[in-house]
Design a protein around this motif. Structure first.
Motif, PDB file in Angstrom:
ATOM      1  N   ILE A 198      32.917  43.202  32.958  1.00  0.00           N
ATOM      2  CA  ILE A 198      31.974  44.217  32.493  1.00  0.00           C
ATOM      3  C   ILE A 198      31.417  43.820  31.129  1.00  0.00           C
ATOM      4  O   ILE A 198      30.210  43.909  30.891  1.00  0.00           O
ATOM      5  CB  ILE A 198      32.658  45.601  32.440  1.00  0.00           C
ATOM      6  CG1 ILE A 198      32.992  46.047  33.862  1.00  0.00           C
ATOM      7  CG2 ILE A 198      31.777  46.620  31.734  1.00  0.00           C
ATOM      8  CD1 ILE A 198      33.884  47.254  33.931  1.00  0.00           C
ATOM      9  N   ASP A 199      32.291  43.345  30.243  1.00  0.00           N
ATOM     10  CA  ASP A 199      31.827  42.888  28.932  1.00  0.00           C
ATOM     11  C   ASP A 199      30.868  41.711  29.071  1.00  0.00           C
ATOM     12  O   ASP A 199      29.876  41.623  28.350  1.00  0.00           O
ATOM     13  CB  ASP A 199      33.011  42.466  28.056  1.00  0.00           C
ATOM     14  CG  ASP A 199      33.783  43.645  27.504  1.00  0.00           C
ATOM     15  OD1 ASP A 199      33.266  44.777  27.544  1.00  0.00           O
ATOM     16  OD2 ASP A 199      34.920  43.429  27.033  1.00  0.00           O
ATOM     17  N   GLY A 200      31.144  40.822  29.995  1.00  0.00           N
ATOM     18  CA  GLY A 200      30.278  39.657  30.205  1.00  0.00           C
ATOM     19  C   GLY A 200      28.898  40.061  30.704  1.00  0.00           C
ATOM     20  O   GLY A 200      27.880  39.520  30.252  1.00  0.00           O
ATOM     21  N   ILE A 201      28.859  41.015  31.626  1.00  0.00           N
ATOM     22  CA  ILE A 201      27.568  41.495  32.133  1.00  0.00           C
ATOM     23  C   ILE A 201      26.796  42.195  31.020  1.00  0.00           C
ATOM     24  O   ILE A 201      25.593  41.974  30.847  1.00  0.00           O
ATOM     25  CB  ILE A 201      27.777  42.426  33.344  1.00  0.00           C
ATOM     26  CG1 ILE A 201      28.262  41.609  34.541  1.00  0.00           C
ATOM     27  CG2 ILE A 201      26.492  43.178  33.686  1.00  0.00           C
ATOM     28  CD1 ILE A 201      28.688  42.439  35.728  1.00  0.00           C
ATOM     29  N   ALA A 202      27.475  43.033  30.243  1.00  0.00           N
ATOM     30  CA  ALA A 202      26.802  43.729  29.138  1.00  0.00           C
ATOM     31  C   ALA A 202      26.317  42.722  28.092  1.00  0.00           C
ATOM     32  O   ALA A 202      25.209  42.858  27.565  1.00  0.00           O
ATOM     33  CB  ALA A 202      27.737  44.763  28.517  1.00  0.00           C
ATOM     34  N   ALA A 203      27.128  41.704  27.808  1.00  0.00           N
ATOM     35  CA  ALA A 203      26.713  40.677  26.844  1.00  0.00           C
ATOM     36  C   ALA A 203      25.515  39.892  27.376  1.00  0.00           C
ATOM     37  O   ALA A 203      24.600  39.551  26.610  1.00  0.00           O
ATOM     38  CB  ALA A 203      27.872  39.735  26.540  1.00  0.00           C
ATOM     39  N   PHE A 204      25.495  39.616  28.677  1.00  0.00           N
ATOM     40  CA  PHE A 204      24.345  38.935  29.271  1.00  0.00           C
ATOM     41  C   PHE A 204      23.091  39.788  29.119  1.00  0.00           C
ATOM     42  O   PHE A 204      22.018  39.272  28.801  1.00  0.00           O
ATOM     43  CB  PHE A 204      24.594  38.634  30.750  1.00  0.00           C
ATOM     44  CG  PHE A 204      23.400  38.068  31.453  1.00  0.00           C
ATOM     45  CD1 PHE A 204      23.058  36.737  31.307  1.00  0.00           C
ATOM     46  CD2 PHE A 204      22.597  38.879  32.247  1.00  0.00           C
ATOM     47  CE1 PHE A 204      21.944  36.212  31.937  1.00  0.00           C
ATOM     48  CE2 PHE A 204      21.477  38.373  32.883  1.00  0.00           C
ATOM     49  CZ  PHE A 204      21.152  37.031  32.728  1.00  0.00           C
ATOM     50  N   SER A 212      22.109  50.252  24.628  1.00  0.00           N
ATOM     51  CA  SER A 212      23.111  50.842  25.519  1.00  0.00           C
ATOM     52  C   SER A 212      24.140  49.812  25.960  1.00  0.00           C
ATOM     53  O   SER A 212      25.337  50.110  26.014  1.00  0.00           O
ATOM     54  CB  SER A 212      22.438  51.458  26.741  1.00  0.00           C
ATOM     55  OG  SER A 212      21.561  52.482  26.359  1.00  0.00           O
ATOM     56  N   ALA A 213      23.689  48.605  26.283  1.00  0.00           N
ATOM     57  CA  ALA A 213      24.632  47.560  26.697  1.00  0.00           C
ATOM     58  C   ALA A 213      25.532  47.153  25.537  1.00  0.00           C
ATOM     59  O   ALA A 213      26.734  46.931  25.724  1.00  0.00           O
ATOM     60  CB  ALA A 213      23.873  46.356  27.250  1.00  0.00           C
ATOM     61  N   ALA A 214      24.972  47.074  24.332  1.00  0.00           N
ATOM     62  CA  ALA A 214      25.795  46.757  23.160  1.00  0.00           C
ATOM     63  C   ALA A 214      26.807  47.872  22.902  1.00  0.00           C
ATOM     64  O   ALA A 214      27.969  47.607  22.563  1.00  0.00           O
ATOM     65  CB  ALA A 214      24.909  46.535  21.936  1.00  0.00           C
ATOM     66  N   GLY A 215      26.368  49.113  23.072  1.00  0.00           N
ATOM     67  CA  GLY A 215      27.301  50.232  22.933  1.00  0.00           C
ATOM     68  C   GLY A 215      28.414  50.180  23.955  1.00  0.00           C
ATOM     69  O   GLY A 215      29.563  50.502  23.663  1.00  0.00           O
ATOM     70  N   ALA A 216      28.096  49.733  25.178  1.00  0.00           N
ATOM     71  CA  ALA A 216      29.121  49.618  26.220  1.00  0.00           C
ATOM     72  C   ALA A 216      30.125  48.522  25.896  1.00  0.00           C
ATOM     73  O   ALA A 216      31.299  48.620  26.279  1.00  0.00           O
ATOM     74  CB  ALA A 216      28.464  49.348  27.570  1.00  0.00           C
ATOM     75  N   ILE A 217      29.683  47.481  25.203  1.00  0.00           N
ATOM     76  CA  ILE A 217      30.621  46.429  24.794  1.00  0.00           C
ATOM     77  C   ILE A 217      31.585  46.970  23.748  1.00  0.00           C
ATOM     78  O   ILE A 217      32.787  46.705  23.797  1.00  0.00           O
ATOM     79  CB  ILE A 217      29.859  45.204  24.227  1.00  0.00           C
ATOM     80  CG1 ILE A 217      29.060  44.523  25.335  1.00  0.00           C
ATOM     81  CG2 ILE A 217      30.812  44.215  23.571  1.00  0.00           C
ATOM     82  CD1 ILE A 217      28.120  43.441  24.840  1.00  0.00           C
ATOM     83  N   LEU A 218      31.067  47.754  22.826  1.00  0.00           N
ATOM     84  CA  LEU A 218      31.886  48.260  21.723  1.00  0.00           C
ATOM     85  C   LEU A 218      32.725  49.478  22.109  1.00  0.00           C
ATOM     86  O   LEU A 218      33.778  49.704  21.544  1.00  0.00           O
ATOM     87  CB  LEU A 218      30.984  48.607  20.533  1.00  0.00           C
ATOM     88  CG  LEU A 218      30.181  47.441  19.958  1.00  0.00           C
ATOM     89  CD1 LEU A 218      29.208  47.931  18.893  1.00  0.00           C
ATOM     90  CD2 LEU A 218      31.115  46.378  19.390  1.00  0.00           C
TER      91      LEU A 218
END
Length: 170
Positions: free
Chosen positions: A6-12, A52-58
């Motif tokens: 999930i982190d990898g997808i959000a980082a992508f 939003s994706a950066a927020g999901a990583i954090l």
């Protein structure tokens, strides 16, 4: 799905969205391609997806699936705007003009950066002209639809995976 996937997808999504935003700003300020109103809509969708994706990583709590879902919906909105612009390019002889859009009427007082920031959120170009410009052999509209659709699918998959990771097993 493990949290690292999930982190990898959000980082992508953060990386590809930032790269796409950087490319369109380069095309605007260095190559002189004026963005249209749909281009500005796509930039706003891209910014929402990145945030939003950066927020999901954090974020490690229960809001993570919602943040991934918002990022996926923002990417889907960007893909829809890109597809509509693609349609307008195909219908070029019948399209008269696009409406101008300005999110900031007066630039922020940041010196020369303020006027550049205001210009990056001002669309005054033609949707047909902006969408028919090419980068690496493909029209910009094709790249836009490709990047946003890929991110929407991946982020939607990650949001579903984040939901199943949080369910307690019986």
């Amino acid at each position: 799905m493990r949290k690292y996937g999930i982190d990898g997808i959000a980082a992508f999504a953060v990386f590809s969205g930032s790269a796409a935003l950087g490319i369109v700003l380069w095309l605007q300020f260095d190559q002189g391609i004026a963005p249209c109103s749909l281009c500005i809509d796509q930039r706003l969708a891209d910014l929402l997806m990145i945030a939003s994706a950066a927020g999901a990583i954090l974020w490690r709590g229960g809001m993570r699936p919602a943040l991934l879902g918002v990022a996926a919906l923002a990417a889907l909105g960007g893909a829809a705007a890109g597809a509509w612009q693609w349609h307008l390019v195909a219908m070029a002889p019948q399209v008269e003009s696009c409406s101008a859009v300005r999110f900031l009427e007066t630039p922020p007082a940041w010196g020369p950066w303020g006027s550049d920031f205001a210009a990056s959120l001002s669309g005054q170009g033609s949707c047909v002209t902006a969408g028919s410009k090419r980068w690496l052999g493909l029209p910009i509209t094709h790249w836009s639809v490709l990047v946003f659709t890929a991110n929407a699918l991946l982020l939607g998959f990650a949001a579903c995976g984040a939901l199943t990771c949080q369910r307690p097993s019986k």
